[in-house]
Scaffold this active site. Structure first.
Site, PDB file in Angstrom:
ATOM      1  N   PRO A 104       0.269   3.077  -2.422  1.00 29.82           N
ATOM      2  CA  PRO A 104       1.722   3.027  -2.224  1.00 29.82           C
ATOM      3  C   PRO A 104       2.456   2.698  -3.531  1.00 29.82           C
ATOM      4  CG  PRO A 104       0.808   0.925  -1.634  1.00 29.82           C
ATOM      5  CD  PRO A 104      -0.341   1.770  -2.134  1.00 29.82           C
ATOM      6  N   HIS A 161       3.016  -1.887  -5.765  1.00 26.48           N
ATOM      7  CA  HIS A 161       2.287  -2.422  -6.928  1.00 26.48           C
ATOM      8  C   HIS A 161       1.588  -1.231  -7.576  1.00 26.48           C
ATOM      9  CE1 HIS A 161       2.965  -6.646  -6.178  1.00 26.48           C
ATOM     10  NE2 HIS A 161       2.470  -6.564  -4.951  1.00 26.48           N
ATOM     11  N   LYS A 178      -5.049   9.436  -5.253  1.00 32.09           N
ATOM     12  CA  LYS A 178      -3.702  10.007  -5.278  1.00 32.09           C
ATOM     13  C   LYS A 178      -2.697   8.871  -5.198  1.00 32.09           C
ATOM     14  CE  LYS A 178      -0.974  11.335  -2.054  1.00 32.09           C
ATOM     15  NZ  LYS A 178       0.200  10.696  -2.680  1.00 32.09           N
ATOM     16  N   GLU A 195      -5.216  -0.411   4.883  1.00 31.64           N
ATOM     17  CA  GLU A 195      -4.455  -1.648   4.654  1.00 31.64           C
ATOM     18  C   GLU A 195      -2.996  -1.293   4.867  1.00 31.64           C
ATOM     19  OE1 GLU A 195      -5.707  -4.509   4.278  1.00 31.64           O
ATOM     20  OE2 GLU A 195      -7.784  -3.946   3.903  1.00 31.64           O
ATOM     21  N   ARG A 210       6.379  -6.489  -0.833  1.00 35.14           N
ATOM     22  CA  ARG A 210       4.945  -6.779  -0.791  1.00 35.14           C
ATOM     23  C   ARG A 210       4.556  -6.669   0.665  1.00 35.14           C
ATOM     24  NH1 ARG A 210       3.374 -12.267  -3.786  1.00 35.14           N
ATOM     25  NH2 ARG A 210       1.345 -11.254  -3.713  1.00 35.14           N
ATOM     26  N   CYS A 211       3.346  -6.169   0.914  1.00 35.64           N
ATOM     27  CA  CYS A 211       2.917  -6.107   2.308  1.00 35.64           C
ATOM     28  C   CYS A 211       2.942  -7.509   2.897  1.00 35.64           C
ATOM     29  CB  CYS A 211       1.533  -5.494   2.405  1.00 35.64           C
ATOM     30  SG  CYS A 211       0.332  -6.253   1.327  1.00 35.64           S
TER      31      CYS A 211
HETATM   32  P1  NAD Z   1       3.753   5.116   2.598  1.00 38.43           P
HETATM   33  O1  NAD Z   1       2.904   4.908   3.795  1.00 38.43           O
HETATM   34  O2  NAD Z   1       5.047   5.820   2.753  1.00 38.43           O
HETATM   35  O3  NAD Z   1       2.944   5.977   1.487  1.00 38.43           O
HETATM   36  C1  NAD Z   1       1.696   5.561   1.024  1.00 38.43           C
HETATM   37  C2  NAD Z   1       0.924   6.735   0.443  1.00 38.43           C
HETATM   38  O4  NAD Z   1       0.640   7.690   1.468  1.00 38.43           O
HETATM   39  C3  NAD Z   1       1.641   7.504  -0.661  1.00 38.43           C
HETATM   40  O5  NAD Z   1       0.727   7.768  -1.691  1.00 38.43           O
HETATM   41  C4  NAD Z   1       2.037   8.801   0.033  1.00 38.43           C
HETATM   42  O6  NAD Z   1       2.152   9.889  -0.849  1.00 38.43           O
HETATM   43  C5  NAD Z   1       0.868   9.003   0.955  1.00 38.43           C
HETATM   44  N1  NAD Z   1       1.086   9.939   2.066  1.00 38.43           N
HETATM   45  C6  NAD Z   1       2.249  10.476   2.525  1.00 38.43           C
HETATM   46  N2  NAD Z   1       2.004  11.267   3.579  1.00 38.43           N
HETATM   47  C7  NAD Z   1       0.675  11.254   3.802  1.00 38.43           C
HETATM   48  C8  NAD Z   1      -0.178  11.854   4.760  1.00 38.43           C
HETATM   49  N3  NAD Z   1       0.284  12.655   5.713  1.00 38.43           N
HETATM   50  N4  NAD Z   1      -1.495  11.594   4.696  1.00 38.43           N
HETATM   51  C9  NAD Z   1      -1.998  10.785   3.743  1.00 38.43           C
HETATM   52  N5  NAD Z   1      -1.234  10.169   2.824  1.00 38.43           N
HETATM   53  C10 NAD Z   1       0.084  10.397   2.841  1.00 38.43           C
HETATM   54  O7  NAD Z   1       3.911   3.678   1.962  1.00 38.43           O
HETATM   55  P2  NAD Z   1       4.881   3.227   0.805  1.00 38.43           P
HETATM   56  O8  NAD Z   1       6.285   3.365   1.292  1.00 38.43           O
HETATM   57  O9  NAD Z   1       4.487   3.833  -0.479  1.00 38.43           O
HETATM   58  O10 NAD Z   1       4.485   1.669   0.711  1.00 38.43           O
HETATM   59  C11 NAD Z   1       5.031   0.697   1.528  1.00 38.43           C
HETATM   60  C12 NAD Z   1       4.144   0.360   2.708  1.00 38.43           C
HETATM   61  O11 NAD Z   1       2.842  -0.005   2.259  1.00 38.43           O
HETATM   62  C13 NAD Z   1       4.650  -0.854   3.456  1.00 38.43           C
HETATM   63  O12 NAD Z   1       4.555  -0.608   4.842  1.00 38.43           O
HETATM   64  C14 NAD Z   1       3.702  -1.963   3.038  1.00 38.43           C
HETATM   65  O13 NAD Z   1       3.619  -3.032   3.936  1.00 38.43           O
HETATM   66  C15 NAD Z   1       2.430  -1.221   2.908  1.00 38.43           C
HETATM   67  N6  NAD Z   1       1.478  -1.967   2.070  1.00 38.43           N
HETATM   68  C16 NAD Z   1       0.374  -2.540   2.650  1.00 38.43           C
HETATM   69  C17 NAD Z   1      -0.511  -3.307   1.895  1.00 38.43           C
HETATM   70  C18 NAD Z   1      -1.743  -3.964   2.479  1.00 38.43           C
HETATM   71  O14 NAD Z   1      -2.645  -4.327   1.713  1.00 38.43           O
HETATM   72  N7  NAD Z   1      -1.834  -4.156   3.776  1.00 38.43           N
HETATM   73  C19 NAD Z   1      -0.260  -3.478   0.527  1.00 38.43           C
HETATM   74  C20 NAD Z   1       0.879  -2.873  -0.016  1.00 38.43           C
HETATM   75  C21 NAD Z   1       1.724  -2.119   0.761  1.00 38.43           C
END
Ligand code: NAD
Length: 484
Positions: free
Chosen positions: A160, A163, A185, A258, A291-292
């Site tokens: 994501p 970070h 990716k 995660e 942050r998550c």
């Molecule tokens: P997101 O879910 O929108 O995107 C994450 C990734 O998924 C990106 O690389 C995106 O290109 C990819 N993606 C998009 N469509 C996809 C598909 N159909 N199949 C596979 N991959 C696809 O998340 P974000 O907005 O970048 O990040 C924020 C989220 O991440 C928040 O919900 C946050 O809580 C979570 N997060 C969780 C943790 C943890 O360790 N639990 C840590 C950090 C962030």
């Protein structure tokens, strides 16, 4: 890439290519990446085609790592050194692509160094087990041994924006430590830190076949990242909707997911309110609240809520936010204007439901102020869903049972923070909170990069990350037995 970061401030545009087994691979089609604070273009990355992805996984699967434990240790120590030596420039890059302030991005580079330090050391540890077989009446003079092997296929990693460096470090370092081969990716929102890390790893001596970084439009390439035959495991960090899509799509691949969180800080009536309000502020606003494990709800005992809220507002006022490149600022922007508008709307909706806005809810482009609300109804979307931004919503509770009920009432179960000194409360919270971690008198995000970390319920399947646990999930355990 490292040598170009300095020129970013003079308006230089980064025209980057993918790193596929060390080769720089471009495309006619590109993705533009803008600085969230200035709105200006900072660079472009290619849009990979499906054959690019297939090629990357084919190379990864077919490569057998010759690295000894000592080789892997040395590569990761060297990587940590290179990161540390270039910390300021690397933090400039993260600040430019993510809008996070310098304090946050310097801290992030330090965390990534820790990840490589721990993974490098862990590469030296053989965690094989030995079982004697003469333990029961039908036993034998034999021993069963275990050993960890890298996966036969490649690892697919998806990260994501919040970070841009450290999330990538948490995928690739355990992969190197276990002699696996990974194709990663990064999100299209912040792709440059991952490309930079690939360059640093190659410079530190990593065989390039062991780590590729591909970029592109997930609508075109995500399915290939989940279903390609050369993949054995998918490791994903991101939001719940995409995490659940992956769970359904990546059939018969091992999955480490995660996902999002909705972590509370719970403040009981005996808490040190000065400490609790300081934790609340740092847990809520660090990394612009993205942050998550950011504090997304503040569940406060009604006996101390008035005083806690006073301190919370006072300490929130002291948070300096604005230009992310100003080293004096405590907070930069959120990821984009769309996200900032989303927080504004959610806060307005909570106010319409009876919450009291005490500070903030000011927006200018992607810059969104730290924001405090009191008397937030526990079922409004600001707190019932994940709000991934610098908002501090206070929900008042009556007693410990009420605090636990409210905390457990959302679909998430990542981490939590509890402020109390009462042992009877502490033991009950540790047992009854439905989360992956409970931190007493610390923010929910407190951890070592080494220690097990991850959520349950919608926050994850219960498989943990952190260097040690990630290494376990990236291996097959083989047993062999010998007459003994
Ligand atoms: P997101 O879910 O929108 O995107 C994450 C990734 O998924 C990106 O690389 C995106 O290109 C990819 N993606 C998009 N469509 C996809 C598909 N159909 N199949 C596979 N991959 C696809 O998340 P974000 O907005 O970048 O990040 C924020 C989220 O991440 C928040 O919900 C946050 O809580 C979570 N997060 C969780 C943790 C943890 O360790 N639990 C840590 C950090 C962030």
């Amino acid at each position: 890439l490292l040598s170009q970061i300095g020129a970013l401030r003079e308006g230089h545009i980064l025209k980057q290519k993918m790193r596929i087994a060390g080769e720089h691979v471009g495309s006619d089609r590109i993705i533009e990446v803008c600085n969230p604070y200035t709105g200006k273009l900072i660079g472009t990355v290619p849009k990979a085609s499906v054959p690019d992805i297939q090629n990357a996984f084919r190379i990864a699967k077919n490569f057998k790592s010759p690295l000894t434990r000592y080789d892997r240790y040395k590569i990761m120590m060297r990587t940590a050194e290179l990161l540390r030596a270039n910390a300021d420039a690397i933090s400039d890059l993260i600040t430019a692509e993510a809008g996070l302030c310098k304090k946050d991005t310097l801290y992030e580079v330090g965390r990534a160094c820790d990840v490589f330090l721990f993974a490098g050391n862990q590469a030296l540890v053989d965690d094989g087990q030995v079982f004697s077989c003469d333990l029961t009446p039908h036993g034998k003079q034999r021993k069963v041994y275990t050993m960890k092997e890298p996966l036969l296929g490649a690892i697919s990693a998806i990260t994501p924006f919040n970070h841009p460096l450290n999330q990538v470090a948490h995928k690739v370092a355990p992969s190197i430590a276990t002699n696996n081969r990974m194709v990663l990716k990064p999100t299209e929102k912040t792709p440059f830190s991952a490309l930079l890390l690939a360059d640093i790893l190659y410079e530190a001596g990593l065989p390039p076949e062991m780590f590729s970084v591909v970029t592109g439009d997930p609508r075109e390439i995500a399915d290939e990242m989940l279903t390609n035959d050369d993949i054995d495991l998918v490791t994903f960090t991101g939001g719940v909707p995409i995490g659940k899509y992956i769970a359904a799509k990546a059939v018969y691949k091992r999955q480490v997911l995660e996902l999002g969180g909705n972590d509370p800080i719970i403040v009981m009536e005996d808490a040190d309110l000065d400490e609790a309000s300081s934790l609340a502020v740092s847990g809520s606003y660090k990394n612009s609240g993205q942050r998550c494990t950011a504090i997304k709800r503040m569940i406060v005992h009604e006996q101390v809520a008035d005083r806690f809220v006073e301190l919370l507002v006072e300490k929130t006022r002291a948070i300096k936010y604005g230009d992310p490149t100003d080293p004096a600022n405590d907070m930069g922007t959120v990821i984009d204007e769309r996200a900032a508008c989303y927080f504004e709307n959610k806060v307005n909706e909570a106010v319409a439901r009876g919450a009291k806005l005490l500070y903030g809810n000011k927006r200018q482009g992607a810059l969104y102020s730290p924001t405090v609300l009191d008397h937030v109804p526990e079922d409004c979307s600001l707190v019932a869903e994940e709000t991934f931004g610098p908002v501090s919503p206070v929900i008042r509770c009556k007693d410990i049972a009420d605090a636990i009920r409210i905390s457990n009432s959302t679909p998430y179960g990542l981490s939590s923070s509890v402020c109390t000194n009462r042992l009877d409360y502490i033991t009950r919270f540790v047992r009854e909170l439905q989360v992956g971690s409970v931190n007493m008198r610390e923010v929910p995000g407190y951890r070592l990069e080494l220690t097990p970390f991850g959520g349950i319920k919608d926050s994850g399947l219960g498989y943990k990350e952190g260097v040690l646990e990630a290494m376990k999930s990236f291996c097959n355990t083989k047993t062999y037995s010998l007459p003994w």
